[in-house]
Design an enzyme around this catalytic site. Structure first.
Site, PDB file in Angstrom:
ATOM      1  N   ASP A  63     -10.245   7.190  15.661  1.00  8.57           N
ATOM      2  CA  ASP A  63      -9.206   6.786  16.622  1.00  8.57           C
ATOM      3  C   ASP A  63      -9.747   7.189  17.989  1.00  8.57           C
ATOM      4  O   ASP A  63      -9.869   8.384  18.285  1.00  8.57           O
ATOM      5  CB  ASP A  63      -7.895   7.519  16.299  1.00  8.57           C
ATOM      6  CG  ASP A  63      -6.764   7.117  17.240  1.00  8.57           C
ATOM      7  OD1 ASP A  63      -7.053   6.694  18.382  1.00  8.57           O
ATOM      8  OD2 ASP A  63      -5.598   7.223  16.838  1.00  8.57           O
ATOM      9  N   ASN A  90     -15.279  -1.596  21.507  1.00  4.27           N
ATOM     10  CA  ASN A  90     -14.446  -2.793  21.364  1.00  4.27           C
ATOM     11  C   ASN A  90     -12.957  -2.477  21.253  1.00  4.27           C
ATOM     12  O   ASN A  90     -12.125  -3.281  21.678  1.00  4.27           O
ATOM     13  CB  ASN A  90     -14.921  -3.558  20.125  1.00  4.27           C
ATOM     14  CG  ASN A  90     -13.893  -4.564  19.648  1.00  4.27           C
ATOM     15  OD1 ASN A  90     -13.762  -5.646  20.225  1.00  4.27           O
ATOM     16  ND2 ASN A  90     -13.130  -4.206  18.616  1.00  4.27           N
ATOM     17  N   SER A 136     -12.440  -7.690  29.876  1.00  2.00           N
ATOM     18  CA  SER A 136     -11.569  -8.868  29.926  1.00  2.00           C
ATOM     19  C   SER A 136     -11.610  -9.444  31.324  1.00  2.00           C
ATOM     20  O   SER A 136     -11.838  -8.717  32.298  1.00  2.00           O
ATOM     21  CB  SER A 136     -10.136  -8.425  29.596  1.00  2.00           C
ATOM     22  OG  SER A 136      -9.204  -9.396  30.010  1.00  2.00           O
ATOM     23  N   ALA A 187      -0.820  -2.054  33.066  1.00  2.00           N
ATOM     24  CA  ALA A 187      -1.707  -0.995  32.575  1.00  2.00           C
ATOM     25  C   ALA A 187      -2.999  -1.602  32.030  1.00  2.00           C
ATOM     26  O   ALA A 187      -4.089  -1.062  32.216  1.00  2.00           O
ATOM     27  CB  ALA A 187      -1.001  -0.203  31.480  1.00  2.00           C
ATOM     28  N   TYR A 188      -2.873  -2.740  31.354  1.00  2.00           N
ATOM     29  CA  TYR A 188      -4.043  -3.388  30.754  1.00  2.00           C
ATOM     30  C   TYR A 188      -5.038  -3.774  31.850  1.00  2.00           C
ATOM     31  O   TYR A 188      -6.246  -3.550  31.724  1.00  2.00           O
ATOM     32  CB  TYR A 188      -3.597  -4.617  29.958  1.00  2.00           C
ATOM     33  CG  TYR A 188      -4.709  -5.291  29.183  1.00  2.00           C
ATOM     34  CD1 TYR A 188      -5.140  -4.770  27.960  1.00  2.00           C
ATOM     35  CD2 TYR A 188      -5.325  -6.446  29.663  1.00  2.00           C
ATOM     36  CE1 TYR A 188      -6.158  -5.390  27.234  1.00  2.00           C
ATOM     37  CE2 TYR A 188      -6.341  -7.071  28.952  1.00  2.00           C
ATOM     38  CZ  TYR A 188      -6.754  -6.543  27.738  1.00  2.00           C
ATOM     39  OH  TYR A 188      -7.763  -7.151  27.026  1.00  2.00           O
ATOM     40  N   LYS A 192      -8.975  -2.280  32.299  1.00  2.00           N
ATOM     41  CA  LYS A 192     -10.214  -3.066  32.251  1.00  2.00           C
ATOM     42  C   LYS A 192     -10.957  -3.048  33.603  1.00  2.00           C
ATOM     43  O   LYS A 192     -12.192  -3.079  33.629  1.00  2.00           O
ATOM     44  CB  LYS A 192      -9.906  -4.499  31.806  1.00  2.00           C
ATOM     45  CG  LYS A 192      -9.336  -4.612  30.380  1.00  2.00           C
ATOM     46  CD  LYS A 192     -10.270  -4.099  29.287  1.00  2.00           C
ATOM     47  CE  LYS A 192      -9.748  -4.433  27.886  1.00  2.00           C
ATOM     48  NZ  LYS A 192     -10.599  -3.936  26.801  1.00  2.00           N
ATOM     49  N   VAL A 221      -9.161 -15.241  22.854  1.00  2.78           N
ATOM     50  CA  VAL A 221      -9.569 -15.395  21.455  1.00  2.78           C
ATOM     51  C   VAL A 221      -8.388 -15.233  20.499  1.00  2.78           C
ATOM     52  O   VAL A 221      -7.522 -14.364  20.697  1.00  2.78           O
ATOM     53  CB  VAL A 221     -10.651 -14.330  21.119  1.00  2.78           C
ATOM     54  CG1 VAL A 221     -11.113 -14.481  19.676  1.00  2.78           C
ATOM     55  CG2 VAL A 221     -11.839 -14.455  22.060  1.00  2.78           C
ATOM     56  N   ARG A 222      -8.386 -16.043  19.434  1.00  4.24           N
ATOM     57  CA  ARG A 222      -7.318 -15.997  18.426  1.00  4.24           C
ATOM     58  C   ARG A 222      -7.455 -14.760  17.521  1.00  4.24           C
ATOM     59  O   ARG A 222      -8.013 -14.837  16.432  1.00  4.24           O
ATOM     60  CB  ARG A 222      -7.336 -17.264  17.558  1.00  4.24           C
ATOM     61  CG  ARG A 222      -6.868 -18.511  18.289  1.00  4.24           C
ATOM     62  CD  ARG A 222      -6.772 -19.700  17.350  1.00  4.24           C
ATOM     63  NE  ARG A 222      -8.046 -20.126  16.808  1.00  4.24           N
ATOM     64  CZ  ARG A 222      -8.932 -20.895  17.439  1.00  4.24           C
ATOM     65  NH1 ARG A 222      -8.686 -21.322  18.668  1.00  4.24           N
ATOM     66  NH2 ARG A 222     -10.071 -21.260  16.847  1.00  4.24           N
ATOM     67  N   THR A 223      -6.969 -13.635  18.048  1.00  6.48           N
ATOM     68  CA  THR A 223      -6.889 -12.400  17.254  1.00  6.48           C
ATOM     69  C   THR A 223      -5.435 -11.964  17.304  1.00  6.48           C
ATOM     70  O   THR A 223      -4.594 -12.650  17.910  1.00  6.48           O
ATOM     71  CB  THR A 223      -7.772 -11.303  17.881  1.00  6.48           C
ATOM     72  OG1 THR A 223      -7.279 -11.066  19.209  1.00  6.48           O
ATOM     73  CG2 THR A 223      -9.227 -11.695  17.934  1.00  6.48           C
TER      74      THR A 223
HETATM   75  P1  NDP Z   1      -7.053  -6.969  17.941  1.00  9.78           P
HETATM   76  O1  NDP Z   1      -5.684  -6.523  18.323  1.00  9.78           O
HETATM   77  O2  NDP Z   1      -7.217  -7.970  16.873  1.00  9.78           O
HETATM   78  O3  NDP Z   1      -7.948  -5.729  17.540  1.00  9.78           O
HETATM   79  C1  NDP Z   1      -7.930  -4.558  18.290  1.00  9.78           C
HETATM   80  C2  NDP Z   1      -8.727  -3.547  17.528  1.00  9.78           C
HETATM   81  O4  NDP Z   1      -8.697  -2.321  18.256  1.00  9.78           O
HETATM   82  C3  NDP Z   1      -8.145  -3.248  16.142  1.00  9.78           C
HETATM   83  O5  NDP Z   1      -9.197  -3.019  15.246  1.00  9.78           O
HETATM   84  C4  NDP Z   1      -7.368  -1.979  16.401  1.00  9.78           C
HETATM   85  O6  NDP Z   1      -7.193  -1.180  15.274  1.00  9.78           O
HETATM   86  C5  NDP Z   1      -8.310  -1.305  17.366  1.00  9.78           C
HETATM   87  N1  NDP Z   1      -7.679  -0.177  18.010  1.00  9.78           N
HETATM   88  C6  NDP Z   1      -6.568  -0.148  18.761  1.00  9.78           C
HETATM   89  N2  NDP Z   1      -6.314   1.103  19.134  1.00  9.78           N
HETATM   90  C7  NDP Z   1      -7.281   1.890  18.622  1.00  9.78           C
HETATM   91  C8  NDP Z   1      -7.584   3.257  18.678  1.00  9.78           C
HETATM   92  N3  NDP Z   1      -6.802   4.128  19.326  1.00  9.78           N
HETATM   93  N4  NDP Z   1      -8.692   3.704  18.052  1.00  9.78           N
HETATM   94  C9  NDP Z   1      -9.497   2.856  17.369  1.00  9.78           C
HETATM   95  N5  NDP Z   1      -9.252   1.545  17.257  1.00  9.78           N
HETATM   96  C10 NDP Z   1      -8.159   1.075  17.894  1.00  9.78           C
HETATM   97  O7  NDP Z   1      -7.695  -7.434  19.311  1.00  9.78           O
HETATM   98  P2  NDP Z   1      -9.073  -8.138  19.680  1.00  9.78           P
HETATM   99  O8  NDP Z   1      -9.998  -8.135  18.550  1.00  9.78           O
HETATM  100  O9  NDP Z   1      -8.727  -9.388  20.349  1.00  9.78           O
HETATM  101  O10 NDP Z   1      -9.552  -7.119  20.821  1.00  9.78           O
HETATM  102  C11 NDP Z   1     -10.811  -6.491  20.839  1.00  9.78           C
HETATM  103  C12 NDP Z   1     -11.192  -6.218  22.275  1.00  9.78           C
HETATM  104  O11 NDP Z   1     -11.311  -7.457  22.986  1.00  9.78           O
HETATM  105  C13 NDP Z   1     -10.167  -5.376  23.053  1.00  9.78           C
HETATM  106  O12 NDP Z   1     -10.828  -4.419  23.826  1.00  9.78           O
HETATM  107  C14 NDP Z   1      -9.490  -6.415  23.939  1.00  9.78           C
HETATM  108  O13 NDP Z   1      -8.965  -5.836  25.112  1.00  9.78           O
HETATM  109  C15 NDP Z   1     -10.620  -7.369  24.220  1.00  9.78           C
HETATM  110  N6  NDP Z   1     -10.214  -8.706  24.645  1.00  9.78           N
HETATM  111  C16 NDP Z   1      -9.562  -9.545  23.770  1.00  9.78           C
HETATM  112  C17 NDP Z   1      -9.165 -10.795  24.213  1.00  9.78           C
HETATM  113  C18 NDP Z   1      -8.490 -11.788  23.306  1.00  9.78           C
HETATM  114  O14 NDP Z   1      -8.113 -12.868  23.777  1.00  9.78           O
HETATM  115  N7  NDP Z   1      -8.304 -11.500  22.029  1.00  9.78           N
HETATM  116  C19 NDP Z   1      -9.399 -11.228  25.597  1.00  9.78           C
HETATM  117  C20 NDP Z   1     -10.099 -10.281  26.399  1.00  9.78           C
HETATM  118  C21 NDP Z   1     -10.481  -9.063  25.932  1.00  9.78           C
HETATM  119  P3  NDP Z   1      -5.774  -1.074  14.488  1.00  9.78           P
HETATM  120  O15 NDP Z   1      -5.832  -2.101  13.405  1.00  9.78           O
HETATM  121  O16 NDP Z   1      -5.771   0.344  13.979  1.00  9.78           O
HETATM  122  O17 NDP Z   1      -4.683  -1.336  15.482  1.00  9.78           O
END
Ligand code: NDP
Length: 265
Positions: A63, A90, A136, A187-188, A192, A221-223
């Site tokens: 974490d 990430n 981002s 905050a976001y 960044k 991105v579609r997450t």
């Molecule tokens: P998701 O929400 O799908 O994944 C986020 C990941 O971060 C999860 O694995 C989550 O784990 C993990 N996480 C969150 N908090 C913690 C923590 N305290 N310690 C360890 N892991 C943690 O998002 P994305 O895959 O889309 O995001 C990945 C990165 O890409 C981020 O930094 C995001 O800001 C950036 N990004 C994404 C965009 C998008 O459109 N998707 C656009 C621009 C940037 P858990 O399952 O435990 O919550």
């Protein structure tokens, strides 16, 4: 791409989304990938599934918002790995609403997490190592006031100065005065912007040690974070992150990239 034989990559937030896809990409490129996540059950399951495809992946709990977790992971890298060639910061969160709790939590995970983890792992990152900050477009300097832009992009800013600047934002929100002091109610965005500033600072400081660091915007991105309406697949989003993690020794450092192309800070 560098010859990855025996090379080790660490990815945070690797249980889903871009972190999982980045782990897949780095493993396909021949890296041994240590996938980390805060939820041990989910992280281990993701690594097990990826390993069924023949990928050299393993799991460690981490974490990034917990200093004790970072300390334990640092020990693991020192004693269990010995080196980390690629670090992909990430893990990230985007919380709804805006109040001091959202601000503290967001900065803890998106800014202080990568800062503390990178500092903890630097002793095991060898010459030729590469750090990727998953950032981002929200972190672009054009999204903040001219005054803040000047402070975040000040060439004399160092990491302690940047931490003080971020703490100033947190304190301004806590005292209800962030708007009058020119801070946005996001905050976001600040997390960044600060992550990008850290990338520029460390690129200068780590250059003599032969360590590269770049920030990458994956696009929308579609997450779980990006939602189902986003225009890009995880494969498309992760490609640029994998690219930045596998740069050749003479590749760029101190840049901000989307799809392997430089974008404006
Ligand atoms: P998701 O929400 O799908 O994944 C986020 C990941 O971060 C999860 O694995 C989550 O784990 C993990 N996480 C969150 N908090 C913690 C923590 N305290 N310690 C360890 N892991 C943690 O998002 P994305 O895959 O889309 O995001 C990945 C990165 O890409 C981020 O930094 C995001 O800001 C950036 N990004 C994404 C965009 C998008 O459109 N998707 C656009 C621009 C940037 P858990 O399952 O435990 O919550």
């Amino acid at each position: 791409m560098t010859t990855p034989e025996g090379r080790i990559a660490v990815v945070t937030g690797a249980n889903r989304g871009l972190g999982l896809e980045t782990s897949r990409g780095l493993a396909s490129a021949g890296y041994r990938v240590v996938m980390t996540a805060r939820d041990a059950a989910q992280g281990a399951a993701a690594a097990r599934e990826l390993a069924t495809t023949g990928a050299a992946v393993e799991f460690q709990p981490l974490d990034v918002g917990e200093e004790s977790n970072i300390a334990a992971f640092r020990e693991f890298t020192r004693t269990g790995l010995g080196r980390v060639d690629v670090l992909v910061n990430n893990a990230g969160i985007s919380m709804s609403g805006f109040d001091i709790d959202v601000v503290r939590r967001t900065l803890a995970v998106n800014f202080f997490g990568p800062l503390r983890l990178t500092e903890a792992l630097l002793p095991v990152i060898p010459r030729g190592g590469t750090i990727v900050m998953v950032s981002s477009g929200m972190g672009e300097l054009s999204g903040i006031s001219a005054g803040l832009r000047a402070r975040f992009s000040d060439e004399s800013l160092d990491a302690p100065g940047l931490v003080a600047l971020v703490n100033e934002f947190i304190e301004s929100v806590a005292s209800g005065r962030h708007e009058e002091r020119g801070w946005p109610s996001s905050a976001y965005r600040i997390s960044k912007v600060a992550l990008n500033a850290l990338t520029r600072i460390w690129a200068r400081e780590l250059a003599p040690a032969g360590i590269k660091i770049n920030a990458v915007c994956p696009g929308w991105v579609r997450t779980r974070m990006g939602g189902p309406g986003a225009g890009r697949s995880v494969e498309q989003g992760a490609r640029g992150i994998v690219w930045a993690g596998t740069l050749p020794p003479d590749g760029p450092s101190g840049g901000f990239f989307r799809d392997a192309r430089p974008i404006e800070w």
